[in-house]
Write a protein that holds these residues in place. Structure first.
Motif, PDB file in Angstrom:
ATOM      1  N   TYR A   1      60.141  60.812  39.673  1.00  0.00           N
ATOM      2  CA  TYR A   1      59.976  61.905  40.436  1.00  0.00           C
ATOM      3  C   TYR A   1      59.948  63.272  39.772  1.00  0.00           C
ATOM      4  CZ  TYR A   1      60.617  58.756  44.266  1.00  0.00           C
ATOM      5  OH  TYR A   1      60.675  57.956  45.279  1.00  0.00           O
ATOM      6  N   GLY A   2      60.002  63.367  38.419  1.00  0.00           N
ATOM      7  CA  GLY A   2      59.764  64.368  37.507  1.00  0.00           C
ATOM      8  C   GLY A   2      60.849  65.788  37.666  1.00  0.00           C
ATOM      9  N   ILE A   3      61.910  65.451  38.079  1.00  0.00           N
ATOM     10  CA  ILE A   3      62.970  66.268  38.304  1.00  0.00           C
ATOM     11  C   ILE A   3      64.165  65.871  37.451  1.00  0.00           C
ATOM     12  CG2 ILE A   3      61.877  67.496  40.224  1.00  0.00           C
ATOM     13  CD1 ILE A   3      64.180  65.957  41.852  1.00  0.00           C
TER      14      ILE A   3
ATOM     15  N   GLU B   1      67.877  57.962  34.859  1.00  0.00           N
ATOM     16  CA  GLU B   1      66.788  57.994  33.946  1.00  0.00           C
ATOM     17  C   GLU B   1      65.430  57.540  34.612  1.00  0.00           C
ATOM     18  OE1 GLU B   1      67.817  55.697  30.639  1.00  0.00           O
ATOM     19  OE2 GLU B   1      69.242  57.359  29.587  1.00  0.00           O
ATOM     20  N   GLN B   2      65.638  56.532  35.531  1.00  0.00           N
ATOM     21  CA  GLN B   2      64.510  55.909  36.311  1.00  0.00           C
ATOM     22  C   GLN B   2      64.073  56.722  37.356  1.00  0.00           C
ATOM     23  OE1 GLN B   2      65.592  52.219  38.335  1.00  0.00           O
ATOM     24  NE2 GLN B   2      63.637  52.124  39.284  1.00  0.00           N
TER      25      GLN B   2
ATOM     26  N   PRO C   1      72.995  70.598  41.501  1.00  0.00           N
ATOM     27  CA  PRO C   1      73.230  69.951  42.900  1.00  0.00           C
ATOM     28  C   PRO C   1      72.270  69.652  43.726  1.00  0.00           C
ATOM     29  CG  PRO C   1      75.025  71.740  42.336  1.00  0.00           C
ATOM     30  CD  PRO C   1      73.726  71.547  41.390  1.00  0.00           C
ATOM     31  N   LEU C   2      71.217  70.546  44.030  1.00  0.00           N
ATOM     32  CA  LEU C   2      70.114  70.302  44.472  1.00  0.00           C
ATOM     33  C   LEU C   2      69.190  68.852  43.934  1.00  0.00           C
ATOM     34  CD1 LEU C   2      68.518  71.323  46.894  1.00  0.00           C
ATOM     35  CD2 LEU C   2      67.103  72.695  45.381  1.00  0.00           C
ATOM     36  N   ASN C   3      68.726  68.938  42.823  1.00  0.00           N
ATOM     37  CA  ASN C   3      68.143  67.914  42.437  1.00  0.00           C
ATOM     38  C   ASN C   3      68.857  66.620  42.610  1.00  0.00           C
ATOM     39  OD1 ASN C   3      66.236  69.875  41.599  1.00  0.00           O
ATOM     40  ND2 ASN C   3      66.707  69.677  39.357  1.00  0.00           N
ATOM     41  N   GLN C   4      70.340  66.770  42.598  1.00  0.00           N
ATOM     42  CA  GLN C   4      71.007  65.569  42.614  1.00  0.00           C
ATOM     43  C   GLN C   4      70.707  64.678  44.049  1.00  0.00           C
ATOM     44  OE1 GLN C   4      74.954  65.943  41.805  1.00  0.00           O
ATOM     45  NE2 GLN C   4      74.748  66.613  39.629  1.00  0.00           N
ATOM     46  N   LEU C   5      70.867  65.877  44.857  1.00  0.00           N
ATOM     47  CA  LEU C   5      70.584  65.520  46.446  1.00  0.00           C
ATOM     48  C   LEU C   5      69.230  64.948  46.672  1.00  0.00           C
ATOM     49  CD1 LEU C   5      72.274  65.361  48.897  1.00  0.00           C
ATOM     50  CD2 LEU C   5      71.745  67.699  49.421  1.00  0.00           C
ATOM     51  N   ILE C   6      68.325  65.519  46.123  1.00  0.00           N
ATOM     52  CA  ILE C   6      66.824  65.055  46.410  1.00  0.00           C
ATOM     53  C   ILE C   6      66.747  63.687  45.882  1.00  0.00           C
ATOM     54  CG2 ILE C   6      64.594  65.491  45.716  1.00  0.00           C
ATOM     55  CD1 ILE C   6      65.086  68.556  45.659  1.00  0.00           C
TER      56      ILE C   6
END
Length: 639
Positions: free
Chosen positions: A601-603, A595-596, A608-613
């Motif tokens: 970062y607004g995503i 949540e933090q 999987p891509l957002n998890q890695l970012i």
């Protein structure tokens, strides 16, 4: 379905319309398509039947509906006489011998005149087609069409027959709808059908539709528009029937019932005789044969028998009357039904004759109205011609005025175009200068890139020649994992880090400090070396790694270290879920951490891509780089 009376009337009326409206043109096109479809079905059906094929019940029903009768095979005498075949074969043999000169043209007398131009055109195309090395698809299609049209008539690449088969003849009429031969044959068909209609002979719906279409095409005026003769209706004469009389019915019933009741009377008499015999035997046994008691017993037996006989006779009379009445009523009912059936047949025939007379009269009225409409249309055409002549004169005057105006505007336009061309030439010259300058800069950039590439290749060759065996093995492993370019980038980054570390250690040594805790070279990739090849999610992770590094804004050299750290946390599985906590995904984020960082970062941490970012952002925020994160993990088994 055959053409309706309304459609036929429309076809007759549209013949005299010179400028039909779009709606009339659309209706005419629909009717013609319907006629063509029906004719195509009838032709295909006849070909199937003539070749011995089988048709379905639905096809038979449709054919009967279109032609008015079931299919009838042609008589044995119908085929063409075979006496013409020797002339067909002998014609090409006389000219088959090759000559050094050009091939002779087919003799004109051997071919029907109406087919001469078509055959010459086909022969010319086939000669040209034979000389082509790579014919186009359209040329191949035309050649196949000629083969299917003329069939066995093509010999040695030429059409050498004296008369074509019916299929080729139909193909010629289709390709030349207004030729003299086509006109002569179709007018002959019109006169034949006209005579059949005038004599009230049987004409199918398909023939009538073709008649209307060809009459419109050739402006043929039918001659069958005379008032029809009405059918004379004869009065109804009920049939005569012999109704069964009651006396005859009684005689017939008596013949049926008399044997039954005769057997019943005989049974009663036999029973009486048996009862008397039994009573006499009983009286004799008791010694009372001549007493009054014995006589009374015999009298009672005789009275009982007479009563049974009387009841039987009464029952017979009642049954006889009932059966005779039923016979009379049944015969009367039969006679009534037969009279009623005869009247219904008479009424149906009368209605059929009336409908036929009404149809003939309606057609006569339509034809008469059509003749009147045709005369009126001729008068309107004359008026229209006069009006069109006046309009053409006015149009010519307007055209002259508009032409003068157009010439004036054209002179102005040419002057403007001349000025525009001068401006375009200036702009073109300037654009050429810009293009030349751009090409020069592009060549300089290309030369610089070539120089950079040569320098990079020389550096790689120098570094590789001065590597130790362990460094070469690490480089080869990185090539297998990340590709050659990424492996050299990692090697360059490691060497830059090592150079910076050596410089920091040198400065720290002069000040009495140590380099413990600083970022240095890291080579503990045990998770990647042991499990990456067999991990199910490693291929997907490897595809997402470089885009994630780019979106997170970190250098590509982070790739192997992020790969090792994610492998230790989740074995490169984006759906990894810790049953003992809320840790989930590539980076095993707790719910609070997720949540933090989603808010920061607004995503969303949902792909999987957002998890890695977000995992890379977490490493950068907390440890600065992934090497420090791996060292922390080595000590604490989490990061």
């Amino acid at each position: 379905m055959p053409l309706t009376e309304k459609e036929q009337r429309f076809l007759r009326q549209i013949q005299t319309v010179k400028n039909p409206t779009p709606a009339q043109q659309q209706t005419l096109k629909a009717i013609q398509e319907k006629q063509a479809k029906e004719e195509r079905f009838i032709r295909q059906y006849n070909e199937i039947k003539q070749s011995g094929g089988k048709t379905s019940a639905a096809q038979d029903s449709t054919y009967k509906l279109l032609t008015g009768s079931a299919y009838k095979p042609p008589a044995p005498s119908a085929p063409k006489p075979v006496t013409t075949k020797p002339t067909v074969v002998s014609a090409p043999k006389t000219t088959a011998a090759p000559k050094p000169t050009a091939a002779p043209k087919p003799a004109t007398p051997t071919v029907n005149p109406y087919l001469q131009s078509e055959i010459d055109k086909a022969n010319r195309f086939m000669r040209q087609y034979a000389q082509l090395k790579a014919p186009t698809s359209a040329q191949q299609s035309t050649y196949q069409r000629l083969l299917s049209t003329y069939g066995n008539a093509i010999k040695d690449g030429r059409i050498t027959i004296t008369d074509l088969d019916p299929k080729a003849e139909r193909a010629y009429r289709t390709a030349n709808p207004y030729a003299e031969y086509t006109k002569e044959k179709e007018l002959r068909f019109l006169r034949q059908i006209d005579e059949m209609l005038k004599n009230n002979q049987g004409v199918s719906d398909a023939q009538l539709a073709q008649f209307n279409q060809l009459a419109q095409k050739w402006n043929y005026t039918p001659s069958y528009n005379q008032a029809p003769e009405l059918t004379e209706i004869q009065p109804f004469t009920p049939p005569e029937y012999d109704v069964l009389s009651y006396e005859e019915a009684v005689n017939r019933a008596n013949q049926q019932l008399d044997p039954i009741y005769q057997r019943a009377l005989e049974n009663i008499k036999a029973q009486k005789y048996q009862n008397e015999l039994d009573a006499s035997q009983i009286a004799a046994a008791r010694g009372l044969s001549h007493s009054g008691l014995a006589a009374d017993q015999l009298t009672k037996i005789a009275i009982a028998a007479q009563g049974q006989i009387a009841n039987t006779e009464a029952e017979k009379a009642a049954k006889l009357a009932e059966l005779a009445q039923a016979m009379v009523e049944r015969d009367q009912d039969r006679a009534f039904r037969e009279r009623q059936q005869a009247f219904q047949e008479y009424l149906a025939q009368a209605n059929l004759n009336m409908d036929r007379d009404q149809m003939l009269y309606d057609r006569y009225v339509d034809d008469r109205n059509f003749d009147y409409q045709q005369q009126r249309d001729k008068r309107r055409d004359a008026e229209w011609e006069s009006e069109q002549k006046w309009q053409r004169a006015m149009a010519e005057k307007q055209f002259q005025a508009s032409r003068d105006d157009e010439m004036r505007r054209r002179a102005e336009w040419e002057s403007e175009q001349k000025w525009n061309r001068a401006q375009q030439e200036k702009a073109f010259a300037y654009q050429q200068y810009l293009d030349k300058l751009k090409d020069q800069r592009a060549q300089e950039a290309l030369a610089w890139e070539k120089q950079q590439f040569a320098t990079e290749q020389a550096w790689r060759e120098y570094v590789y020649n001065h590597m130790s065996a362990a460094e070469k093995a690490r480089l080869e492993w990185n090539k297998q994992q990340f590709g050659e370019e990424m492996a050299w980038k990692i090697e360059a980054a490691n060497r830059a880090d090592k150079l910076a570390r050596d410089k920091m250690e040198f400065e720290a040594g002069k000040k009495g400090l140590t380099s413990e805790g600083s970022d240095g070279e890291y080579d503990n990739f045990w998770k990647t070396r042991s499990e990456a090849a067999k991990a199910p999610g490693f291929i997907q992770f490897n595809k997402l790694l470089m885009p994630a590094l780019e979106k997170a804004g970190v250098p590509d050299t982070w790739a192997p270290y992020v790969m090792e750290l994610v492998g230790r946390e989740s074995s490169w599985n984006p759906n990894a879920d810790n049953p003992k906590s809320s840790a989930y995904g590539y980076g095993q984020f707790l719910k609070s951490t997720r949540e933090q960082y989603e808010k920061k970062y607004g995503i969303k941490y949902d792909t999987p891509l957002n998890q890695l970012i977000l995992t890379i952002h977490y490493i950068k925020d907390r440890y600065g780089n992934p090497i420090n994160a791996l060292r922390f993990w080595d000590e604490n088994h989490y990061y």
